[in-house]
Write a protein that holds these residues in place. Structure first.
Motif, PDB file in Angstrom:
ATOM      1  N   ASP A 242       0.229  -2.757   2.875  1.00 22.04           N
ATOM      2  CA  ASP A 242       1.080  -1.677   2.384  1.00 22.04           C
ATOM      3  C   ASP A 242       2.129  -1.274   3.407  1.00 22.04           C
ATOM      4  O   ASP A 242       3.274  -0.996   3.055  1.00 22.04           O
ATOM      5  CB  ASP A 242       0.221  -0.435   2.070  1.00 22.04           C
ATOM      6  N   LEU A 243       1.708  -1.217   4.648  1.00 22.75           N
ATOM      7  CA  LEU A 243       2.614  -0.667   5.657  1.00 22.75           C
ATOM      8  C   LEU A 243       3.563  -1.710   6.212  1.00 22.75           C
ATOM      9  O   LEU A 243       4.635  -1.379   6.700  1.00 22.75           O
ATOM     10  CB  LEU A 243       1.813  -0.033   6.790  1.00 22.75           C
ATOM     11  N   PHE A 244       3.169  -2.975   6.148  1.00 24.77           N
ATOM     12  CA  PHE A 244       4.084  -4.011   6.636  1.00 24.77           C
ATOM     13  C   PHE A 244       5.051  -4.458   5.549  1.00 24.77           C
ATOM     14  O   PHE A 244       6.083  -5.037   5.833  1.00 24.77           O
ATOM     15  CB  PHE A 244       3.300  -5.224   7.160  1.00 24.77           C
ATOM     16  N   ARG A 245       4.696  -4.200   4.291  1.00 25.63           N
ATOM     17  CA  ARG A 245       5.517  -4.691   3.186  1.00 25.63           C
ATOM     18  C   ARG A 245       6.971  -4.234   3.281  1.00 25.63           C
ATOM     19  O   ARG A 245       7.889  -5.062   3.115  1.00 25.63           O
ATOM     20  CB  ARG A 245       4.914  -4.278   1.846  1.00 25.63           C
ATOM     21  N   PRO A 246       7.207  -2.944   3.573  1.00 21.12           N
ATOM     22  CA  PRO A 246       8.614  -2.492   3.597  1.00 21.12           C
ATOM     23  C   PRO A 246       9.474  -3.265   4.585  1.00 21.12           C
ATOM     24  O   PRO A 246      10.692  -3.279   4.468  1.00 21.12           O
ATOM     25  CB  PRO A 246       8.507  -1.023   4.026  1.00 21.12           C
ATOM     26  N   LEU A 247       8.841  -3.917   5.567  1.00 23.86           N
ATOM     27  CA  LEU A 247       9.636  -4.609   6.577  1.00 23.86           C
ATOM     28  C   LEU A 247      10.295  -5.854   6.011  1.00 23.86           C
ATOM     29  O   LEU A 247      11.307  -6.318   6.518  1.00 23.86           O
ATOM     30  CB  LEU A 247       8.757  -5.006   7.765  1.00 23.86           C
ATOM     31  N   SER A 248       9.710  -6.430   4.978  1.00 25.36           N
ATOM     32  CA  SER A 248      10.208  -7.726   4.522  1.00 25.36           C
ATOM     33  C   SER A 248      11.153  -7.620   3.337  1.00 25.36           C
ATOM     34  O   SER A 248      11.931  -8.524   3.101  1.00 25.36           O
ATOM     35  CB  SER A 248       9.041  -8.627   4.126  1.00 25.36           C
ATOM     36  N   ARG A 249      11.057  -6.524   2.578  1.00 23.64           N
ATOM     37  CA  ARG A 249      11.868  -6.467   1.368  1.00 23.64           C
ATOM     38  C   ARG A 249      12.859  -5.318   1.457  1.00 23.64           C
ATOM     39  O   ARG A 249      12.487  -4.186   1.724  1.00 23.64           O
ATOM     40  CB  ARG A 249      10.967  -6.270   0.156  1.00 23.64           C
ATOM     41  N   ALA A 250      14.114  -5.632   1.237  1.00 27.77           N
ATOM     42  CA  ALA A 250      15.120  -4.572   1.213  1.00 27.77           C
ATOM     43  C   ALA A 250      15.785  -4.575  -0.142  1.00 27.77           C
ATOM     44  O   ALA A 250      16.378  -5.573  -0.543  1.00 27.77           O
ATOM     45  CB  ALA A 250      16.157  -4.796   2.304  1.00 27.77           C
TER      46      ALA A 250
END
Lengths: 222, 439, 166
Positions: free
Chosen positions: B16-24
């Motif tokens: 959950d917390l790493f996901r935002p790093l990969s998708r913009a």
């Protein structure tokens, strides 16, 4: 310096003389309307009574050259400081323009160069070669015409004599038609200013702030 | 499930917390680009000011400090969101702090970077700002250490350094975990930032020790920084500035606005990054209570500041007081009291009304109110100088407004970039065996 | 010679550490690797830290240095101030305070880098185990001759698996 308010007529000759002596930049009417006038000395007007029975009083306000000047300690770059003769001086080259000195001056006598200074043609031809022209972005203020003081001191030195009382005349003093302004050495107890400063009419502007101003106003007590 | 996020399985937390790093998403790009354009516009406005001189602002004699100083105090105030709050929560070992701290610390760093620019922007000769730094130079002189502006410089440098380290320390273990990221440039960045972290117990020990010490130090620094900012005013002899209460008054105001900013950021993160399981109702409830407390404290300080002026009845101070309460600035003054006190107390003090939405509304109000407070401290004093003949008015120019807007855009942009580059919640702090579980 | 053994439970890990220490290994021979910090009771695997002393020392050094520097600088270029003091501890107090704190911050950070071993390689040869979520790896440094003995101890205390690494 001593200013006799009972003599002052509010003619503003001192303001004009100061401008031309010290190469102070000219403001435009639009800029002046925005509060951007640049005067080292100004005439404050005070009204007494009700219209039409009004009495106007004038008070020329210039840098008071305080002994304990509030503007001095707050400057981060030492651009404003006391020179060894006791004048409060502004070193333009050091100034970075933090405005702190101007905010801390209770007399609001410091002016800022909002732009590079300009003069309408052909006034730039009458610049005083003894005074540097300040770039935009620096604070400036009355110096008691330090260039004149220095010149007289140099002449006196060359002649091997002390500076005579009243020999130094800043532009405003020289131009005052009512002879309301007198300049001299307050450290010399026999000078004219020292005697006048001991006069019963002598007051100092906002002395209660502990700034120890060096301009003495003579005013009849009412 | 949402009630105790620390009990979620570790894999899911990480996911959950790493996901935002990969998708913009496109919205993210749009906002970043829009903010970037605003920042460019602000820089252009500054360029105009540098070229033409400070005359392009609305400043005049005697209003020598204007919007730039207001913004400066405001942003330094916002910076108190982070480090101070996160340090208090860390020291008191409040378990609910975990998802809040990094979001808060990032606000601090960016707000300080922005706020720290303003003293430079407002200089008459901004290109000589480094003359305030003591270094051997051709002028053969040192800066004047008696000047509050030099104190400011030391305070802000200390605070920026401390906050950056304080933000960085708990980031190191996350960087090590992200070292296996699939994008090569990111892998390199994360690896470099992880300093070769292996996860040994020595490293953990040292990290916890360093974080504890830093929390104590940063707490002391944060309070001093805003006090020193306040002392820029109170060291002068201008009417109403020369006040002993300004130090604590500014600190309280700073924390107040900081919490407001933090609530807004938390709500935005929760919404856009889908962190509903992590930033739960309880967080907003606790933060709302903090905001409410600060609102009351702020009112208390404002009250003590003004009632003493009013009762003292000193003419010069009363001039400023009159400007504020019934003069040109009366509307803004009472608006400030309304949004800083009435709104938060109503929305957050009444339990039925307290929710994420009202917390965000109150926070926006507080940000506006605190900005106004700084405006009302700086300007009315300057337009009513001691000699009545010098009285003036002040209207900000487009340059000042543009630069002000640009700094808000810069804040949003920096934050968005940060949230895409680094996990906004410290992943490793979500250890599956939380204190509650061990008990 | 290194042994790397993986644990899933903290109790087993504690037992292993105590047994290994009893068998003559010191705390320097042991290292635990994990994805999140593990806390033990005092006396199991202590890592004494001098960080707070370092912070105080850094604070004292930088605070004193800054104050002395200000004293020197203000007197080095002696301005005429017209009755106001050129140097006073009142006015310098804030710089003293901030620089003291900055000293503490720097000292803490560098001491952290040093003590954690991030900027000095304690054991450049030592292998670093791969770690996953919720797993704890114990690294044991020992002589080859005694390795079998230690592997026995590790197995006895409940590790998942043990590897020998040269």
């Amino acid at each position: 310096m001593v200013i006799d308010l009972d003599r002052c007529t509010g003619c503003e000759a001192c303001v004009v003389a100061c401008h031309s002596e010290n190469n102070i930049g000219m403001s435009t009417p639009e800029e002046a309307a925005r509060g951007r006038v640049n005067h080292w000395i100004r005439i404050d007007r005070y009204y007494e009574g009700q219209f039409p029975d009004i009495k106007v009083k004038y008070r020329p306000v210039l840098c008071q050259h305080c002994d304990e000047a509030p503007c001095e300690p707050v400057c981060p770059v030492n651009a404003t400081y006391h020179n060894p003769e006791g004048l409060n001086v502004q070193v333009y080259n050091r100034c970075v323009g933090t405005f702190y000195c101007a905010n801390n001056c209770p007399y609001t006598v410091r002016s800022f160069n909002w732009f590079d200074p300009k003069w309408p043609e052909p006034m730039q031809l009458q610049h005083n070669p003894d005074v540097s022209i300040r770039p935009g972005g620096v604070m400036e203020k009355c110096t008691f015409c330090i260039q004149r003081i220095k010149r007289v001191e140099d002449q006196a030195d060359a002649a091997g004599r002390p500076v005579a009382d009243g020999e130094v005349q800043p532009a405003c003093v020289q131009s005052c038609p009512a002879e309301a302004m007198i300049f001299g050495d307050l450290n010399d107890p026999d000078s004219k200013v020292s005697r006048l400063a001991g006069d019963g009419r002598a007051t100092k502007l906002m002395e209660e702030l502990g700034t120890k101003p060096k301009v003495v106003y003579l005013e009849k007590a009412r | 499930m949402a009630e105790h996020p620390e009990l979620l399985p570790y894999g899911i937390i990480r996911e959950d917390l790493f996901r935002p790093l990969s998708r913009a998403g496109s919205k993210w790009w749009f906002t970043v680009v829009a903010c970037f354009l605003l920042v460019v516009a602000g820089l252009a406005a500054w360029g105009v000011q540098l070229r033409d001189g400070l005359g392009v602002t609305g400043l005049n004699r005697p209003v020598f400090w204007g919007l730039y100083i207001v913004d400066f105090v405001f942003w330094i105030g916002i910076s108190h969101a982070g480090t101070l709050i996160s340090a208090i929560l860390r020291l008191t070992d409040a378990a609910w702090r975990k998802p809040v701290t990094r979001a808060a610390e990032a606000i601090t760093l960016f707000a300080l970077m922005i706020g720290g620019l303003f003293p430079i922007i407002h200089l008459g000769r901004a290109w000589f700002f480094y003359w305030l730094i003591p270094y051997p130079n051709a002028r053969l002189m040192w800066p004047n250490f008696r000047s509050p502006l030099v104190w400011d410089l030391t305070a802000i440098v200390t605070y920026v350094t401390g906050s950056a380290i304080y933000l960085y320390l708990p980031l190191i273990p996350d960087m090590a975990q992200l070292g296996a990221h699939n994008k090569p440039w990111r892998r390199k960045l994360y690896k470099a930032l992880s300093l070769g972290w292996t996860g040994s117990d020595r490293e953990w020990h040292a990290l916890e020790m360093a974080m504890k010490l830093n929390a104590v130090i940063i707490l002391a620094v944060a309070i001093s920084v805003h006090t020193v900012v306040a002392w820029d005013f109170s060291m002068s002899i201008a009417p109403t500035w020369h006040s002993t209460i300004f130090g604590p008054y500014f600190v309280v105001g700073a924390i107040f606005s900081g919490i407001g900013a933090l609530i807004i950021v938390m709500a935005t993160l929760r919404r856009t990054l889908h962190l509903e399981n992590y930033l739960i109702k309880r967080h907003f409830d606790n933060m709302s209570k903090l905001l409410l407390t600060m609102s009351l404290l702020w009112f208390y300080f404002t009250m003590s500041e003004h009632i003493t002026i009013w009762y003292g009845n000193e003419p010069k101070e009363m001039g400023v007081f009159g400007q504020r309460t019934r003069g040109d600035y009366a509307f803004w003054f009472w608006l400030m009291v309304f949004v800083n006190f009435v709104v938060p107390v109503t929305l957050l003090g009444i339990k039925k009304l307290r929710s994420v939405k009202t917390a965000v509304i109150a926070s926006f109000g507080v940000l506006i109110g605190m900005w106004l407070e700084r405006y009302l401290i700086v300007i009315p004093t300057l337009v009513t100088p001691r000699l009545a003949s010098a009285t003036s008015v002040y209207t900000p120019s487009w340059v000042e407004l543009m630069i002000t807007v640009a700094t808000f855009a810069a804040m949003i942009m920096l934050y968005l970039l940060f949230a895409r580059l680094f996990p906004i919640i410290a992943v490793w702090e979500y250890k599956p065996h939380s204190p509650e579980e061990e008990d | 010679m290194f042994l790397i053994s993986e644990f899933r439970s903290k109790d087993a890990l504690v037992e292993a550490i105590l047994a290994l220490k009893k068998a003559g290994l010191t705390e320097n021979d042991l290292a635990i690797f994990s994805e999140e910090p593990i806390e033990f009771r005092k006396g199991i695997l202590d890592r004494p830290s001098n960080m707070s002393k370092a912070a105080v020392a850094g604070a004292a050094v930088m605070g004193t240095a800054a104050t002395s520097f200000v004293y020197y600088a203000q007197n080095d270029y002696k301005l005429v101030t017209g009755g106001m003091p050129i140097f006073s501890f009142w006015a310098t107090g804030i710089i003293t305070y901030e620089m003291t704190m900055l000293g503490a911050i720097f000292a803490t950070f560098f001491w952290f880098l040093w003590e954690s071993g991030l900027i000095r390689k304690r054991d450049p040869e030592a292998p670093v185990p791969m770690i996953g979520p919720a797993s704890m790896s114990l690294r044991v440094r020992c002589e080859i001759s005694r390795a079998d003995n230690f592997v026995e101890i590790l197995r006895g205390s409940g590790c998942i698996k043990t590897e020998r690494v040269k």
